[in-house]
Design an enzyme around this catalytic site. Structure first.
Site, PDB file in Angstrom:
ATOM      1  N   HIS A 167      10.229  36.105 -13.910  1.00 26.64           N
ATOM      2  CA  HIS A 167       8.838  35.666 -13.783  1.00 26.64           C
ATOM      3  C   HIS A 167       8.346  35.216 -15.154  1.00 26.64           C
ATOM      4  O   HIS A 167       8.168  36.024 -16.063  1.00 26.64           O
ATOM      5  CB  HIS A 167       7.963  36.817 -13.268  1.00 26.64           C
TER       6      HIS A 167
ATOM      7  N   HIS B 101      16.492  15.902   2.716  1.00 28.83           N
ATOM      8  CA  HIS B 101      16.432  14.687   3.511  1.00 28.83           C
ATOM      9  C   HIS B 101      16.107  14.980   4.972  1.00 28.83           C
ATOM     10  O   HIS B 101      15.268  14.301   5.588  1.00 28.83           O
ATOM     11  CB  HIS B 101      17.776  13.947   3.422  1.00 28.83           C
TER      12      HIS B 101
ATOM     13  N   ASN C 127      10.801  19.800   2.098  1.00 26.04           N
ATOM     14  CA  ASN C 127      10.655  21.068   1.385  1.00 26.04           C
ATOM     15  C   ASN C 127      10.025  22.070   2.354  1.00 26.04           C
ATOM     16  O   ASN C 127       8.830  22.025   2.618  1.00 26.04           O
ATOM     17  CB  ASN C 127       9.777  20.880   0.149  1.00 26.04           C
TER      18      ASN C 127
END
Length: 492
Positions: free
Chosen positions: A300, A416, A420
């Site tokens: 993080h 593709h 996302n």
């Protein structure tokens, strides 16, 4: 029905007794055994007449006996405190209904109608042309309505369809009943409803009242592996348990209708997707399990630059959306380097670690201009699943890790075909490898998740058995079309 409930209660009582035995009684019994062996050894050492009468050298025998006791004690302690192996029994990726499919032209036309902003519509059209996202991705029906006014009921409808379809699929694959789930972990970054989404699942499937449930939000695309890590930690302290992990992002309330270009980018990238993953620490599941979890590392980066790279905010007109900074790709690369420093010693062969150490010493004390040595991770893993966050993100990580085009193929093809899909994208990529028949027994796969915070999380899985093809899943019916050759469009 009554017999089934009685059976469930009896299994639960048996499980509680097993937990009590493992957590409480076994350590005390083992400690008692160790103390007894030590006392017995000391007693033998003090009994000189025993050794003299047998003509045995006292000192050598005592040393040997002490060594055996030490080895036995170490073995017992190792068995007691060794964390259990975490198995991935199976998983299921969500495939939306066909009428949720929205080609780029339809998407842009819809935005043009609701915003009446030709300049922003053209910006998104050019962005989609360069995004490497195909024409068969999905968005929820509420997003394509005119006027765009999604309700809370629309959000619940999207969530329920995604959650219940995915979970039904993974339960059917594994043959596990809802009342056999002991741990439930869900992550959804941008929606935190009341009651929680985990409560929706528990209510729908009538799960046990003592189930351990957790609802994570606000952790972005990397939250899928955060959920896996939480489930792993819970399985380590709850013997003979099953954990259901569900990862998704809800798009219905998160479509941005404003004009800020930094916030319009998310419209073009994010699409519908989800994954339900079933984990277990039961040894009887070894034969059925697909993978075992070897390592999980979280990083993080909390500095201001990383913190502000992905930000939920309002634009100048008061319209809220997700802002993606221009330095996002650079921040992702830096987070990956930090994560590699944590994961590398656990997975890289000694030769690669030595080369990296020598290079670091050389750059630190002799020549700062010397090029940094990038370990060859292809010696540690057979497969890579890089978060399909976008074309630039995949390219940056491919360059940083010096991977071949074939190794990043699952990420590019997932982007593709599905866009996302946030925290669930890693599972579509793993499913791609399975559908292509590439997952063989003992293969190792590295999942790399990136998300707001800024976080970079890694999980390493070992394949327990060769995955046979053809297999069902999100690529069924279209895997023969892939890989596709993606045309790069030059920015005008």
């Amino acid at each position: 029905m009554q017999l089934q409930c009685l059976s469930s209660v009896l299994k639960h009582i048996s499980k509680l007794s097993d937990q009590y035995l493992v957590v409480r009684l076994l350590p005390y019994m083992s400690l008692t055994t160790i103390i007894t062996l030590i006392v017995y050894t000391l007693h033998l050492r003090s009994d000189e007449s025993l050794f003299a009468s047998q003509g045995i050298d006292k000192s050598s025998t005592s040393i040997l006996l002490c060594a055996l006791v030490v080895v036995l004690c170490a073995a017992i302690l190792h068995l007691i405190f060794r964390p259990p192996t975490i198995y991935l029994i199976d998983y299921a990726c969500y495939v939306p209904p066909a009428h949720w499919r929205v080609p780029s032209s339809t998407f842009i036309e819809h935005y043009r109608i609701i915003s009446r902003d030709e300049e922003s519509a053209n910006f998104q059209r050019k962005l989609l042309e360069r995004s490497h996202i195909g024409q068969e991705t999905f968005v929820p029906p509420a997003v394509t309505k005119v006027p765009l006014k999604p309700s809370l009921q629309d959000v619940r409808d999207e969530a329920r369809d995604i959650m219940f379809t995915s979970i039904d699929s993974v339960l059917k694959k594994t043959g596990i009943e809802p009342h056999e789930i002991d741990i439930l972990v869900l992550n959804c970054g941008l929606v935190a409803s009341t009651p929680s989404l985990t409560t929706e699942i528990i209510n729908w499937y009538k799960m046990r009242s003592d189930i351990k449930s957790f609802n994570l939000s606000g952790m972005g695309c990397s939250a899928g592996l955060v959920s896996i890590g939480l489930a792993r930690d819970l399985l380590r302290v709850n013997p003979k348990s099953n954990a259901l992990v569900f990862s998704n992002e809800l798009l219905t309330p998160n479509f941005y209708s404003g004009k800020d270009r930094g916030m319009l980018v998310s419209n073009c990238l994010f699409r519908v997707g989800a994954a339900a993953v079933l984990l277990s620490n039961k040894t009887k599941e070894v034969k059925q399990a697909k993978y075992s979890l070897l390592h999980l590392k979280r990083t993080h980066k909390g500095d201001d630059r990383a913190y502000q790279s992905i930000f939920r905010m309002e634009d100048s007109e008061g319209i809220d959306g997700s802002f993606l900074a221009k330095n996002l790709v650079a921040v992702a690369g830096e987070a990956l380097k930090t994560n590699i420093a944590s994961l590398g010693p656990h997975v890289l062969p000694i030769s690669e670690q030595l080369m990296f150490a020598l290079n670091y010493v050389g750059r630190r004390f002799f020549s700062s201009k010397q090029k940094a040595y990038i370990p060859n991770f292809m010696q540690a893993f057979e497969h890579f699943c890089i978060h399909a966050g976008g074309r630039a993100v995949i390219s940056e990580l491919q360059k940083s890790l010096e991977l071949t085009d074939e190794l990043v193929e699952p990420s590019r093809m997932t982007l593709h075909r599905f866009g996302n899909t946030s925290s669930s994208s890693l599972w579509y990529e793993l499913s791609y490898l399975e559908a292509k028949g590439r997952m063989k027994k003992n293969d190792r796969v590295w999942q790399i998740a990136l998300g707001a915070g800024f976080m970079c999380n890694s999980a390493v899985w070992k394949c327990m058995r060769t995955i046979e093809t053809p297999c069902d899943g999100p690529w069924a019916g279209c895997i023969h079309k892939y890989p596709v050759k993606i045309r790069d469009v030059v920015q005008s």
